[in-house]
Scaffold this motif. Sequence first.
Motif, PDB file in Angstrom:
ATOM      1  N   TYR A  37       0.851  -1.195   0.000  1.00 25.95           N
ATOM      2  CA  TYR A  37       0.000   0.000   0.000  1.00 25.95           C
ATOM      3  C   TYR A  37       0.892   1.254   0.000  1.00 25.95           C
ATOM      4  O   TYR A  37       1.072   1.917   0.995  1.00 25.95           O
ATOM      5  CB  TYR A  37      -0.953  -0.008   1.209  1.00 25.95           C
ATOM      6  CG  TYR A  37      -0.288  -0.229   2.551  1.00 25.95           C
ATOM      7  CD1 TYR A  37       0.056   0.843   3.373  1.00 25.95           C
ATOM      8  CD2 TYR A  37      -0.005  -1.516   3.007  1.00 25.95           C
ATOM      9  CE1 TYR A  37       0.660   0.648   4.608  1.00 25.95           C
ATOM     10  CE2 TYR A  37       0.593  -1.719   4.237  1.00 25.95           C
ATOM     11  CZ  TYR A  37       0.928  -0.632   5.035  1.00 25.95           C
ATOM     12  OH  TYR A  37       1.533  -0.831   6.251  1.00 25.95           O
ATOM     13  N   ASP A  38       1.438   1.570  -1.160  1.00 25.89           N
ATOM     14  CA  ASP A  38       2.409   2.654  -1.262  1.00 25.89           C
ATOM     15  C   ASP A  38       1.800   4.046  -1.153  1.00 25.89           C
ATOM     16  O   ASP A  38       2.536   5.029  -1.053  1.00 25.89           O
ATOM     17  CB  ASP A  38       3.176   2.548  -2.587  1.00 25.89           C
ATOM     18  CG  ASP A  38       4.163   1.378  -2.587  1.00 25.89           C
ATOM     19  OD1 ASP A  38       4.375   0.792  -1.510  1.00 25.89           O
ATOM     20  OD2 ASP A  38       4.707   1.068  -3.662  1.00 25.89           O
ATOM     21  N   GLY A  39       0.471   4.162  -1.168  1.00 26.12           N
ATOM     22  CA  GLY A  39      -0.135   5.486  -1.155  1.00 26.12           C
ATOM     23  C   GLY A  39      -0.690   5.939   0.179  1.00 26.12           C
ATOM     24  O   GLY A  39      -1.150   7.083   0.299  1.00 26.12           O
ATOM     25  N   LEU A  40      -0.632   5.090   1.208  1.00 25.96           N
ATOM     26  CA  LEU A  40      -1.339   5.418   2.442  1.00 25.96           C
ATOM     27  C   LEU A  40      -0.643   6.523   3.241  1.00 25.96           C
ATOM     28  O   LEU A  40      -1.286   7.450   3.727  1.00 25.96           O
ATOM     29  CB  LEU A  40      -1.500   4.158   3.295  1.00 25.96           C
ATOM     30  CG  LEU A  40      -2.744   4.088   4.172  1.00 25.96           C
ATOM     31  CD1 LEU A  40      -4.007   4.291   3.347  1.00 25.96           C
ATOM     32  CD2 LEU A  40      -2.810   2.771   4.917  1.00 25.96           C
ATOM     33  N   VAL A  41       0.677   6.421   3.390  1.00 22.69           N
ATOM     34  CA  VAL A  41       1.412   7.471   4.108  1.00 22.69           C
ATOM     35  C   VAL A  41       1.463   8.746   3.267  1.00 22.69           C
ATOM     36  O   VAL A  41       1.516   9.857   3.799  1.00 22.69           O
ATOM     37  CB  VAL A  41       2.830   6.985   4.468  1.00 22.69           C
ATOM     38  CG1 VAL A  41       3.592   8.061   5.252  1.00 22.69           C
ATOM     39  CG2 VAL A  41       2.770   5.694   5.290  1.00 22.69           C
TER      40      VAL A  41
END
Length: 507
Positions: A344-348
């Motif tokens: 999940y590369d977009g959460l932070v």
Amino acid sequence: MAKKEKTFRPKARVPKGVRDISGPLLRSEARMLARIREVYERYGFDPLETSAIEYADALGKFLPDEDRPNEGVFAFQDDDEQWMALRYDLTAPLARYVAENYDGLPKPFRRYQTGPVWRNEKPGPGRFRQFTQFDADTVGAPTVAADAEMVMLACDCFEAVGIPRGSYRLRASNRKVLDGLMEEIGIAGEPGSVVHMTVLRAIDKYDRLGRQGVELLLGPGRKDESGDFTKGAGLEPDQIARVMDYVESGVGTEESDRKATLDGWRKVVGKSEIGLEGVEELAEMDALFTAAGYGSDRIEFNSWIVRGLGYYTGPVFESDLLFEVKDEKGNPVRFGSVGSGGRYDGLVERFKGVKVPATGFSIGVSRLLAALELLGKLEDEAQSAPVVVLTLDADRMADSQAMTRELREAGIRAEMYLGGSGMRAQMKYADRRGAPIAVIEGEDERARGEVTLKDLILGAEMSKEIEDNAEWREGQPAQVSIPRANLVEEVEKMLARHSSHAGHHGR
């Protein structure tokens, strides 16, 4: 005469979708979690505990809108009229924590966490509004080696808690491969569009509905046995055929050969750059699995693995328990998935404005514990019950307390009866507690400098037909008087005999 006002008494009831859990099951859960924690620690993850309450706008998936602030989560407003919510998983709070402490954390940041999460959804059989998860995540690792490690970690966790190899399977896919498939068949719209999500949901149901059911969901729609109609994605026949080619890639190959599945996926994504990128990421993971000795009997690539949450951006994986057992009514139970995860590369990025790569794995604690229970893998709780010291004389309570303290200091679980009832009720209490031994010191025993040990486990054994225990019984009377000074020694001997006898009979 004035009518007496009726006193309001609230009904004692647990809310729908939540439950109380009693002592024996909690102990079994604690042992299971300890074994999982050992695996997480062995892999180098550190513990973290985040708050159960977050600002609602930090949760990502279930952002409350003006009309439905409680959609998906349990939310409320604080004194500043800011919406807050109980966390719905452990990943969104992790993303907030990393963003808030980013400069001071080592990168990659590796953490594990267990705790309850809450979903404001309609409860059903096996579907609770509060449940426990146990997660491990790596934040700041851009390569798929981190994803591969998560899948291997999951395998090690299942074997550590007692699920034998061959009774589970970790199934992996990649959202990029699916995006490439969508691109190749000409589905317009960004990932997350209605058509896009309808196709993904159809693929996800292949193992339950089979080819015909999925084809209907990809096309005009499907009516189930109850008559309920689910609207389909409305794809053209050639588009449906391409999707089914993808779904059935690798199906029927010996031991679900990973390389054969990848070859099939390369064909269906054609020239799509994002699709080919996803296939090559999985090929790299396959090389890592093979080098570490994780064959297709533990890890397979599977087209049906989609994962529902919208924040996954790369490899996704899901566990499957393959064994079938009977419930208490004799009905077959297939557990399916008890853990899942992905990249999940977009959460932070929602907080930082820059991409921060991350991947993780989450175990559904209650489902895994239920599976272990039906497998007969939960350990016997008989020896966990306390020795009960009876209190027959109110003015000699200090003597009973002294005996209880001596047993505890010797490492024996013990309690002094505090209920205020007579001897018969105290013995009944000890039985209901499952106590192995009752310690009795009345006036006669005290005058002789003795105490009586009543062997409650032996009493129960005498009422059972257990092969080969008659000779064992003969030399072990159910009640013995011993010198008061020998209390700890004799209790230890009695407990040791029960432990060895239970082992002899395989209990």
